[in-house]
Enzyme design. Structure first.
Site, PDB file in Angstrom:
ATOM      1  N   SER A 131     -53.424   4.807  73.620  1.00 50.12           N
ATOM      2  CA  SER A 131     -54.663   5.322  72.838  1.00 50.12           C
ATOM      3  C   SER A 131     -55.396   4.284  72.332  1.00 50.12           C
ATOM      4  O   SER A 131     -54.654   3.262  71.716  1.00 50.12           O
ATOM      5  CB  SER A 131     -54.406   6.460  72.281  1.00 50.12           C
ATOM      6  OG  SER A 131     -55.513   6.907  71.545  1.00 50.12           O
ATOM      7  N   TYR A 155     -50.891  10.313  65.249  1.00 52.49           N
ATOM      8  CA  TYR A 155     -51.126  10.592  66.497  1.00 52.49           C
ATOM      9  C   TYR A 155     -51.090   8.932  66.728  1.00 52.49           C
ATOM     10  O   TYR A 155     -50.292   8.435  67.807  1.00 52.49           O
ATOM     11  CB  TYR A 155     -52.188  11.122  66.725  1.00 52.49           C
ATOM     12  CG  TYR A 155     -52.429  10.784  68.187  1.00 52.49           C
ATOM     13  CD1 TYR A 155     -52.013  11.429  69.386  1.00 52.49           C
ATOM     14  CD2 TYR A 155     -53.692  10.025  68.474  1.00 52.49           C
ATOM     15  CE1 TYR A 155     -52.035  11.251  70.575  1.00 52.49           C
ATOM     16  CE2 TYR A 155     -53.981   9.738  69.902  1.00 52.49           C
ATOM     17  CZ  TYR A 155     -53.220  10.299  70.994  1.00 52.49           C
ATOM     18  OH  TYR A 155     -53.646   9.926  71.998  1.00 52.49           O
ATOM     19  N   LYS A 159     -48.109   6.712  69.210  1.00 56.73           N
ATOM     20  CA  LYS A 159     -48.376   6.148  70.477  1.00 56.73           C
ATOM     21  C   LYS A 159     -47.972   4.481  70.400  1.00 56.73           C
ATOM     22  O   LYS A 159     -47.523   3.946  71.199  1.00 56.73           O
ATOM     23  CB  LYS A 159     -49.920   6.214  70.815  1.00 56.73           C
ATOM     24  CG  LYS A 159     -50.386   7.458  71.124  1.00 56.73           C
ATOM     25  CD  LYS A 159     -49.857   7.565  72.753  1.00 56.73           C
ATOM     26  CE  LYS A 159     -50.217   9.084  73.261  1.00 56.73           C
ATOM     27  NZ  LYS A 159     -49.562   9.229  74.541  1.00 56.73           N
TER      28      LYS A 159
HETATM   29  N1  UFG Z   1     -67.170  16.292  67.803  1.00 53.41           N
HETATM   30  C1  UFG Z   1     -68.407  17.044  67.154  1.00 53.41           C
HETATM   31  N2  UFG Z   1     -68.188  18.400  67.361  1.00 53.41           N
HETATM   32  C2  UFG Z   1     -67.263  19.130  68.077  1.00 53.41           C
HETATM   33  C3  UFG Z   1     -66.038  18.251  68.426  1.00 53.41           C
HETATM   34  C4  UFG Z   1     -66.311  17.114  68.477  1.00 53.41           C
HETATM   35  O1  UFG Z   1     -69.306  16.644  66.816  1.00 53.41           O
HETATM   36  O2  UFG Z   1     -67.322  20.251  68.217  1.00 53.41           O
HETATM   37  C5  UFG Z   1     -67.331  14.905  67.861  1.00 53.41           C
HETATM   38  C6  UFG Z   1     -66.349  14.251  66.976  1.00 53.41           C
HETATM   39  O3  UFG Z   1     -66.506  14.247  65.585  1.00 53.41           O
HETATM   40  C7  UFG Z   1     -66.299  12.919  67.614  1.00 53.41           C
HETATM   41  C8  UFG Z   1     -66.833  13.109  68.926  1.00 53.41           C
HETATM   42  O4  UFG Z   1     -67.469  14.441  69.038  1.00 53.41           O
HETATM   43  O5  UFG Z   1     -66.886  12.006  66.963  1.00 53.41           O
HETATM   44  C9  UFG Z   1     -65.701  13.161  70.128  1.00 53.41           C
HETATM   45  O6  UFG Z   1     -64.744  14.078  69.691  1.00 53.41           O
HETATM   46  P1  UFG Z   1     -63.545  14.497  70.586  1.00 53.41           P
HETATM   47  O7  UFG Z   1     -62.440  15.343  69.928  1.00 53.41           O
HETATM   48  O8  UFG Z   1     -63.928  14.829  72.079  1.00 53.41           O
HETATM   49  O9  UFG Z   1     -62.656  12.997  70.839  1.00 53.41           O
HETATM   50  P2  UFG Z   1     -61.883  12.265  69.864  1.00 53.41           P
HETATM   51  O10 UFG Z   1     -63.183  10.959  69.866  1.00 53.41           O
HETATM   52  O11 UFG Z   1     -61.763  12.679  68.569  1.00 53.41           O
HETATM   53  O12 UFG Z   1     -60.679  11.933  70.461  1.00 53.41           O
HETATM   54  C10 UFG Z   1     -60.457  11.021  71.434  1.00 53.41           C
HETATM   55  C11 UFG Z   1     -59.150  11.501  72.408  1.00 53.41           C
HETATM   56  C12 UFG Z   1     -58.099  11.827  71.396  1.00 53.41           C
HETATM   57  C13 UFG Z   1     -57.719  10.466  70.634  1.00 53.41           C
HETATM   58  C14 UFG Z   1     -58.917   9.930  69.666  1.00 53.41           C
HETATM   59  C15 UFG Z   1     -58.673   8.695  69.332  1.00 53.41           C
HETATM   60  O13 UFG Z   1     -59.537  12.610  72.932  1.00 53.41           O
HETATM   61  O14 UFG Z   1     -56.901  12.174  72.200  1.00 53.41           O
HETATM   62  O15 UFG Z   1     -59.971   9.651  70.796  1.00 53.41           O
HETATM   63  O16 UFG Z   1     -59.561   8.568  68.183  1.00 53.41           O
HETATM   64  F1  UFG Z   1     -56.712  10.595  69.837  1.00 53.41           F
END
Ligand code: UFG
Length: 343
Positions: A131, A155, A159
């Site tokens: 990741s 997390y 990894k």
């Molecule tokens: N977000 C919102 N509202 C929501 C959900 C998410 O604004 O309801 C934002 C989050 O704050 C983030 C972006 O949308 O800025 C993307 O969020 P996700 O949860 O879809 O994805 P992440 O970037 O948090 O997660 C991804 C992978 C994880 C990994 C992570 C590493 O899905 O498995 O990147 O940073 F761990």
């Protein structure tokens, strides 16, 4: 770990199975199983269905957890896999902060069980889901593989532990591995029958589409005061079909005798939360109301992949990862499965 010179394009004809796909009933695993089968590579799925879906498994199945070392041993004895792809892990940053015990057990101890089972069976080829979370806060953007790996949450640390274990097993026991550092996996199979179904769902795109389906009144934007062009977080979304393709290329490379590999899988193009919502409005034709909510702890403002290593060593480039295609494919899946696979 070393990397060598280019593999201009993968020779899929040399792919050899059986491939044991651990976590093959999950989101990324199931799409990769499909890609392997489409190339005629025999697959065996190993999954405990703790988060995966029985509905998606058509291949021979070992239903067991990686915590069960006997079951692992039997699986290697019975199916004699030539290679392993390892997708089975916990993957929520926030949960890893409040429940690190589960993350160290499932992502590190269970991964070690798998490495030991491979060693006992003489199975030497492993493609692993790593990741971009292993980098922590980027020193520079876009994020290349040279960025120091200093994860900021359990997390990401788990990894990175696995990356280190693989490197040490490679040096000592001859394991040949690829660590693929994903950015944001997104989208669904264009056929509309495979897609993203997590419980609980925390990822932005399925949540946005859930609003369009009427499952929730609005999408919460976690923070609009980040140092980004529109104040919302920027991420690099990669289509699940492109991600699956990279796994086959990585395996082909290992099977061609090339050295261990670690590389980013992203598109190099970042989109803000607002841009995702705006594109989803266009694709779905739904107004998708939004609310500004507090920042989510642990969210870096911007994560975008940089560099060309995946292209240079795997001959890989994203072909399906235009944002509109990601959202159109995800929307097709969510319309066909409005409550997920079995609901
Ligand atoms: N977000 C919102 N509202 C929501 C959900 C998410 O604004 O309801 C934002 C989050 O704050 C983030 C972006 O949308 O800025 C993307 O969020 P996700 O949860 O879809 O994805 P992440 O970037 O948090 O997660 C991804 C992978 C994880 C990994 C992570 C590493 O899905 O498995 O990147 O940073 F761990």
């Amino acid at each position: 770990m070393t990397t060598d010179s280019p593999g201009p394009d993968a020779d899929f004809a040399t792919l050899e199975g059986p491939v044991l796909v651990v976590g093959g009933a999950g989101y990324i695993g199931s799409h990769t199983v499909r890609a392997l089968e489409a190339r005629g590579v025999p697959v065996v799925v190993f999954d405990d269905f703790s988060t995966g879906h029985p509905e998606v498994v058509k291949a021979p199945l070992v239903r067991a957890t990686l915590g069960d070392r006997e079951a692992l041993k039997e699986a290697f004895a019975r199916w004699a896999p030539r290679a392993v792809m390892h997708f089975a892990a916990r993957c929520y940053v926030g949960e890893s902060v409040t429940d690190p015990s589960t993350y160290y057990r499932e992502n590190v101890i269970n991964a070690w069980n798998l490495l030991e089972a491979m060693r006992d069976a003489g199975c030497q080829e492993l493609v692993f889901s790593s990741s971009c979370a292993t980098y922590g806060i980027p020193v520079a953007l876009p994020l290349t593989e040279d960025n120091p790996q200093v994860p900021i949450n359990p997390y990401g640390r788990t990894k990175l532990h696995m990356e280190h274990m693989m490197e040490d097993y490679s040096n000592a026991y001859g394991l040949r591995y690829a660590a693929l550092r994903y950015f944001n996996a997104a989208g669904a199979a264009p056929e509309g029958d495979l897609g993203e179904d997590h419980t609980p769902e925390t990822h932005l795109i399925p949540l946005v589409l859930g609003v369009a389906l009427g499952h929730r009144p609005a999408i919460d934007i976690f923070g609009n005061d980040y140092p980004t062009p529109d104040g919302t977080c920027v991420r690099d979304y990669i289509h699940i079909v492109d991600l699956a393709d990279a796994h086959l290329r990585a395996l082909a490379r290992l099977q061609a005798g090339r050295p261990a590999l670690a590389c980013n899988l992203g598109t190099g193009q970042g989109y803000s939360v607002r841009e995702i919502i705006e594109t989803a409005r266009r694709i779905t034709g739904h107004p998708i109301p939004e609310r500004i909510a507090p920042r989510r702890p642990g969210d870096p403002p911007e994560l975008v992949s940089g560099g060309t290593r995946a292209f240079e060593v795997l001959g890989w480039q994203p072909r399906h990862s235009e944002l509109k295609d990601i959202l159109a494919d995800a929307w097709r899946f969510h319309q066909a499965h409005p409550r997920g696979y079995s609901r």
